[in-house]
Design an enzyme around this catalytic site. Structure first.
Site, PDB file in Angstrom:
ATOM      1  N   ASP A 171       0.543  -1.261  -0.110  1.00 17.66           N
ATOM      2  CA  ASP A 171      -0.061  -0.029  -0.009  1.00 17.66           C
ATOM      3  C   ASP A 171       1.062   1.298   0.156  1.00 17.66           C
ATOM      4  OD1 ASP A 171      -1.396  -2.334   0.655  1.00 17.66           O
ATOM      5  OD2 ASP A 171      -2.950  -1.059   1.958  1.00 17.66           O
ATOM      6  N   LYS A 217      -7.020   3.432  -2.668  1.00 16.72           N
ATOM      7  CA  LYS A 217      -7.320   3.233  -0.882  1.00 16.72           C
ATOM      8  C   LYS A 217      -7.598   4.501  -0.543  1.00 16.72           C
ATOM      9  CE  LYS A 217      -4.809   1.858   3.306  1.00 16.72           C
ATOM     10  NZ  LYS A 217      -3.823   1.071   3.825  1.00 16.72           N
ATOM     11  N   LYS A 249     -10.022   0.062  -1.483  1.00 19.17           N
ATOM     12  CA  LYS A 249      -9.819  -0.227  -0.065  1.00 19.17           C
ATOM     13  C   LYS A 249     -10.315   1.284   0.910  1.00 19.17           C
ATOM     14  CE  LYS A 249      -6.344  -1.570   3.191  1.00 19.17           C
ATOM     15  NZ  LYS A 249      -4.955  -2.125   3.460  1.00 19.17           N
TER      16      LYS A 249
END
Length: 222
Positions: A93, A156, A186
């Site tokens: 990430d 995300k 996400k």
């Protein structure tokens, strides 16, 4: 209290990255995270890159790059991601340069996503953290488009560390509409209840980043 939703506890657990990214985290706490993740039946754990490698059979191992500020050179983010993959991370990430997105410089965002994507040589799922609470809608859209163009697998919402806040239903819905099912979405940051999680999933979240997974899952039926 059980929320009114068709989602079951197992459905939601299969979407969770059980997360420990506190700067004071210890190896013992990572071990406890892994044990709890197994007991809850979640999909993945997410830990700081300095905690790698970890032994977590049956769980996907995720980590972060350029975390939490995003104000790292793209080559540093790429090197961090590459080392993490070499140490067993299956997902990374990465945090974008949020200032570049605020300035409308989406070519800069695209360039750093490409740099990290190439550094991992497609050996890891790449999630791009855009810090949605700090961005106006047009910058959210631009950052998501840059992530998609750069080869990301997910966009995300948040690191969970930005003072602007974490995930919101509005941001998740806008992100999901922008990527149009081509990327996962996400939601992370400030998700503390089953109602929070259900609302974000309804808005289009396909993965959840949670540090309080047990409390969230307790609100869903078996």
């Amino acid at each position: 209290m059980t929320v009114s939703t068709p989602l079951t506890r197992a459905d939601v657990a299969a979407m969770i990255d059980h997360t420990l990214l506190a700067p004071q985290a210890t190896s013992a706490e990572v071990d406890a995270l892994i044990a709890e993740a197994r007991s809850l039946g979640v999909y993945a754990i997410c830990v700081s890159p300095s905690m790698l490698p970890v032994r977590a059979p049956g769980l996907v191992v995720a980590t972060v790059a350029g975390f939490p500020s995003g104000k790292h050179h793209a080559l540093v983010k790429g090197a961090e991601a590459r080392l993490a993959v070499d140490q067993g991370a299956a997902e990374v990430d990465m945090v974008i340069d949020v200032g570049a997105a605020l300035a409308g410089d989406f070519n800069a965002v695209l360039a750093e996503v490409i740099t990290v994507r190439e550094a991992t040589a497609d050996q890891a799922v790449l999630k791009v953290i855009i810090e949605s609470a700090a961005l106006p809608d047009e910058a959210i859209v631009g950052a998501c488009r840059a992530a998609a163009q750069g080869g990301a697998d997910f966009v995300k919402t948040s690191t969970g560390f930005h003072p602007a806040g974490g995930a919101s239903v509005h941001a998740v819905r806008l992100m999901a509409e922008t990527v149009g099912g081509q990327l996962g979405v996400k939601a992370s940051g400030g998700i503390r209840t089953a109602a929070d999680a259900a609302a974000l999933i309804a808005a289009g979240a396909t993965r959840l980043g949670l540090s309080q997974s047990a409390a969230v899952l307790a609100g869903f039926p078996d």
